[in-house]
Design an enzyme around this catalytic site. Structure first.
Site, PDB file in Angstrom:
ATOM      1  N   GLY A 239       0.755  -1.244   0.000  1.00  0.00           N
ATOM      2  CA  GLY A 239       0.000   0.000   0.000  1.00  0.00           C
ATOM      3  C   GLY A 239       0.782   1.289   0.000  1.00  0.00           C
ATOM      4  N   GLU A 279       3.884  -6.882   1.590  1.00  0.00           N
ATOM      5  CA  GLU A 279       3.274  -7.181   0.281  1.00  0.00           C
ATOM      6  C   GLU A 279       3.268  -5.961  -0.634  1.00  0.00           C
ATOM      7  OE1 GLU A 279      -0.678  -8.253   1.524  1.00  0.00           O
ATOM      8  OE2 GLU A 279      -0.055 -10.171   2.380  1.00  0.00           O
ATOM      9  N   PRO A 280       4.421  -5.365  -0.893  1.00  0.00           N
ATOM     10  CA  PRO A 280       4.405  -4.185  -1.776  1.00  0.00           C
ATOM     11  C   PRO A 280       4.166  -4.597  -3.229  1.00  0.00           C
ATOM     12  CG  PRO A 280       6.673  -4.797  -1.285  1.00  0.00           C
ATOM     13  CD  PRO A 280       5.787  -5.745  -0.495  1.00  0.00           C
ATOM     14  N   GLY A 281       3.385  -3.821  -3.931  1.00  0.00           N
ATOM     15  CA  GLY A 281       3.154  -4.070  -5.350  1.00  0.00           C
ATOM     16  C   GLY A 281       3.558  -2.845  -6.147  1.00  0.00           C
ATOM     17  N   ARG A 282       2.738  -1.807  -5.991  1.00  0.00           N
ATOM     18  CA  ARG A 282       2.957  -0.558  -6.733  1.00  0.00           C
ATOM     19  C   ARG A 282       4.361   0.007  -6.517  1.00  0.00           C
ATOM     20  NH1 ARG A 282      -1.373   2.752  -7.989  1.00  0.00           N
ATOM     21  NH2 ARG A 282      -2.586   1.641  -6.429  1.00  0.00           N
ATOM     22  N   CYS A 349     -14.637   4.628 -27.758  1.00  0.00           N
ATOM     23  CA  CYS A 349     -15.876   5.413 -27.785  1.00  0.00           C
ATOM     24  C   CYS A 349     -16.462   5.611 -26.398  1.00  0.00           C
ATOM     25  CB  CYS A 349     -16.880   4.733 -28.705  1.00  0.00           C
ATOM     26  SG  CYS A 349     -16.196   4.504 -30.341  1.00  0.00           S
ATOM     27  N   GLU A 350     -15.743   6.285 -25.533  1.00  0.00           N
ATOM     28  CA  GLU A 350     -16.204   6.666 -24.198  1.00  0.00           C
ATOM     29  C   GLU A 350     -15.482   7.956 -23.835  1.00  0.00           C
ATOM     30  OE1 GLU A 350     -17.174   4.273 -21.223  1.00  0.00           O
ATOM     31  OE2 GLU A 350     -17.230   2.395 -22.353  1.00  0.00           O
ATOM     32  N   TYR A 378      -0.526  -2.063 -12.066  1.00  0.00           N
ATOM     33  CA  TYR A 378      -1.944  -1.903 -12.378  1.00  0.00           C
ATOM     34  C   TYR A 378      -2.132  -1.320 -13.787  1.00  0.00           C
ATOM     35  CZ  TYR A 378      -1.826  -2.748  -7.424  1.00  0.00           C
ATOM     36  OH  TYR A 378      -1.556  -3.303  -6.203  1.00  0.00           O
TER      37      TYR A 378
HETATM   38  C1  LIG Z   1      -3.367  -4.876  -3.711  1.00  0.00           C
HETATM   39  C2  LIG Z   1      -2.806  -5.526  -2.512  1.00  0.00           C
HETATM   40  C3  LIG Z   1      -1.464  -5.347  -2.175  1.00  0.00           C
HETATM   41  C4  LIG Z   1      -0.538  -4.440  -2.938  1.00  0.00           C
HETATM   42  O1  LIG Z   1      -0.883  -3.111  -2.835  1.00  0.00           O
HETATM   43  P1  LIG Z   1       0.124  -1.992  -3.385  1.00  0.00           P
HETATM   44  O2  LIG Z   1      -0.583  -0.725  -3.150  1.00  0.00           O
HETATM   45  O3  LIG Z   1       0.319  -2.277  -4.829  1.00  0.00           O
HETATM   46  O4  LIG Z   1       1.385  -2.103  -2.619  1.00  0.00           O
HETATM   47  C5  LIG Z   1      -0.979  -6.025  -1.069  1.00  0.00           C
HETATM   48  N1  LIG Z   1      -1.773  -6.840  -0.327  1.00  0.00           N
HETATM   49  C6  LIG Z   1      -3.069  -7.040  -0.640  1.00  0.00           C
HETATM   50  C7  LIG Z   1      -3.884  -7.937   0.203  1.00  0.00           C
HETATM   51  C8  LIG Z   1      -3.627  -6.395  -1.730  1.00  0.00           C
HETATM   52  O5  LIG Z   1      -4.913  -6.577  -2.020  1.00  0.00           O
END
Ligand SMILES: *Cc1c(COP(=O)(O)O)cnc(C)c1O
Length: 424
Positions: A239, A279-282, A349-350, A378
Site C-alpha cells: 500500500g 506485500e508491496p506491489g505498486r 468510444c467513451e 496496475y
Molecule cells: C493490492 C494488494 C497489495 C498491494 O498493494 P500496493 O498498493 O500495490 O502495494 C498487497 N496486499 C493485498 C492484500 C492487496 O490486495
C-alpha cells in the site's frame, strides 16, 4: 528513481532507445526496466534491515512471469489473490514457502492448489472461509497456516476504490471480533494460527493510517500470545504510495516508512522472535514501467486541442477508473519549442477514455511517440480488448537488451475465441 530518461533528445529505457522498440514491436506497448524493478525491491528490503522478513511482491500489480522471475531471483516471494496468480508465481520459480494467499473469495479448488504446494500463509478474511479451508485441509491431510486479515477500521485517506481498511469495506475481519475467531481455531484440526495480517489500501501517501493499523496489529498479537496462540508471523500488507508526478501527492520514502515500522514493532521484538511479511506491489513496479504510444491525430476542438493516441483506456485503465494522474512526456524532446495546453485521449468510444487534461507539452504531431509514465503497476494486468483492440504487449529492458515478454494478442486471435452455436 527510475531508468527512463532523455539522451540526445530521445527517451531511453536503460540503454535502449524507445524508437528501436517501437520499430520492432509497434505501438502501443508497455516497457519495464529490470534495473529499476531490482532497485525498488532492494530499497524496500534495505528499509527493513534488522527485521526477519519476507517481501512478497503483490502479483496483482504486475503478473508477467518474467517480472515475477526476476524479482524472485532477488529473493522476493509472492502475494497472490487467485489460483491463477498462484500458478504464475509457481511458474516463475517462487517456492510455496515464499507465497502468501490473500483475497476475500478464495474457492475450494484454489485452497487445494495452495495447500498442495505448502504455502507460507493463508490470509483468511472471513469465518465461512476459515471453515471451508479447515475442511479442505483435513480432507487433504494438511494443516493450513493461517493469519486472519484484520480490518482495523482506519481511514487510509486514499482513493475510495483502493481503500480497504474501513469497517464498511468488504475486506478482513473486524478487529473487535478477531480474538474470538482465533479461539475457534483451537478446535480446528486443519488450521494452524500462525500470524496476523493487515492491508488497509493502496497508494497511501500518509504514514499515520499505517501507524494506527500496525499498532492495532501489534496489540492484537500481544493479546493472542497471552491467550496461548503461538503467533509469530506478522503480515503488514502493501500500500505504500509512489510519486506519479502530481505534486499534490508526496508519499513518504521507503526508508521513512521502514523506520516507522521498526518503531512500532521494536518493543515486541525484544521479547519474541517475529517474522515480518510485506506485500508491496505498486512501490516495486509502478515507476519501473511506462507505456509508449503514438500520436494518431492532433485535433483542434473548441478552445481545446486533443492529442489522439493509439493507446486507450483498455490498455491503461487507471485514469478512467481512479482519475489517476500520469505524467506524459514526449519521446523526442525538443528544447526550444514553446509548450501548449492539450488533452490526451484514446480512440475508444467513451468520454472516460481520457489520459490527461490540460497538460503543457511541446507541440506534437501525428507519428510522434509519447511515454505515459508510472505505468508498471496496475497497467498491463488490467488491460483488455474493449472495442476489439489488440491486447497490448509487454517488453522488458536490461542494459542494452530488450525482449518481448508478452506478445501483442492480435485481433484475429481474439475473434477466433468466439464460437457460434449451430442454431444461429
Ligand atoms: C493490492 C494488494 C497489495 C498491494 O498493494 P500496493 O498498493 O500495490 O502495494 C498487497 N496486499 C493485498 C492484500 C492487496 O490486495
Amino acid at each position: 528513481m527510475d531508468y527512463f530518461f532523455h539522451k540526445d533528445g530521445s527517451m531511453f529505457a536503460e540503454d535502449v532507445d524507445l524508437h528501436e522498440i517501437a520499430r520492432e514491436v509497434g505501438t502501443p506497448f508497455y516497457v519495464y526496466s529490470q534495473s529499476t524493478l531490482e532497485r525498488h525491491l532492494r530499497v524496500f528490503d534495505d528499509a527493513m534491515t534488522g527485521l526477519d522478513r519476507l517481501i512478497c511482491f503483490a502479483v496483482k500489480a504486475n503478473s508477467n512471469v518474467a517480472v515475477l522471475k526476476l524479482l524472485a531471483k532477488q529473493g522476493a516471494g509472492a502475494d497472490v489473490v487467485s489460483g491463477g496468480e498462484l500458478k504464475r508465481a509457481l511458474k516463475a520459480g517462487i517456492p510455496g514457502e515464499r507465497i502468501v494467499f490473500s483475497g476475500v473469495g478464495k474457492k475450494p479448488y484454489e485452497m487445494d492448489a495452495a495447500l498442495k504446494v505448502g504455502i507460507k500463509q493463508f490470509n483468511v478474511e472471513s469465518e465461512p472461509e476459515l471453515e471451508v479451508l479447515n475442511a479442505r485441509a483435513i480432507k487433504l491431510g494438511k494443516v493450513a497456516p493461517v493469519a486472519l486479515r484484520i480490518n482495523p477500521d482506519v481511514d487510509a485517506k486514499t482513493h475510495e476504490k483502493i481503500s480497504t481498511g474501513k469497517a464498511e469495506n468488504k475486506f478482513g475481519i473486524s478487529w473487535l471480533k478477531a480474538r474470538d475467531v482465533y479461539e475457534k481455531m483451537k478446535e480446528m484440526d486443519g488450521i494452524a494460527p500462525v500470524g496476523v495480517d493487515v492491508h488497509i489500501g493502496s497508494q497511501l501517501t500518509d504514514l499515520e493510517p499505517f501507524r494506527l493499523a500496525f499498532t492495532k496489529v501489534i496489540e492484537m498479537v500481544k493479546d493472542l500470545r497471552e491467550a496461548g496462540h503461538d503467533i509469530t508471523q506478522i503480515d503488514l500488507g502493501g500500500g505504500l504510495g509512489i510519486p506519479y508526478g502530481d505534486s499534490a501527492e508526496a508519499p513518504p520514502l521507503p526508508s521513512v516508512y521502514g523506520q516507522m515500522v521498526q518503531d512500532v514493532v521494536k518493543e515486541m521484538m525484544a521479547e519474541v522472535d517475529l517474522e515480518f511479511i510485506f506485500e508491496p506491489g505498486r512501490l516495486i513496479a509502478g515507476n519501473a514501467g511506462i507505456m509508449v504510444s503514438e500520436v494518431i491525430y492532433v485535433k483542434e476542438g473548441d478552445g481545446r486541442k486533443f492529442v489522439i493516441l493509439d493507446a486507450a483506456m483498455n490498455d491503461l485503465a487507471r485514469p478512467a477508473m481512479y482519475d489517476a494522474y500520469h505524467n506524459i512526456d514526449p519521446v523526442n524532446l525538443s528544447e526550444e519549442a514553446e509548450e501548449e495546453l492539450v488533452d490526451f485521449v484514446g480512440p475508444v468510444c467513451e468520454s472516460g477514455d481520457t489520459f490527461a487534461k490540460g497538460r503543457l507539452i511541446q507541440p506534437l504531431e501525428a507519428g510522434d511517440l509519447v511515454a505515459i509514465k508510472s505505468a508498471g503497476a496496475y497497467g498491463a494486468v488490467m488491460s483488455n480488448s474493449y472495442n476489439t483492440r489488440a491486447l497490448v504487449p509487454e517488453v522488458l529492458v536490461r542494459g542494452d537488451q530488450f525482449s518481448i515478454i508478452r506478445h501483442r494478442i492480435e485481433v484475429d486471435e481474439l475473434i477466433g475465441q468466439d464460437q457460434i452455436p449451430n442454431w444461429v
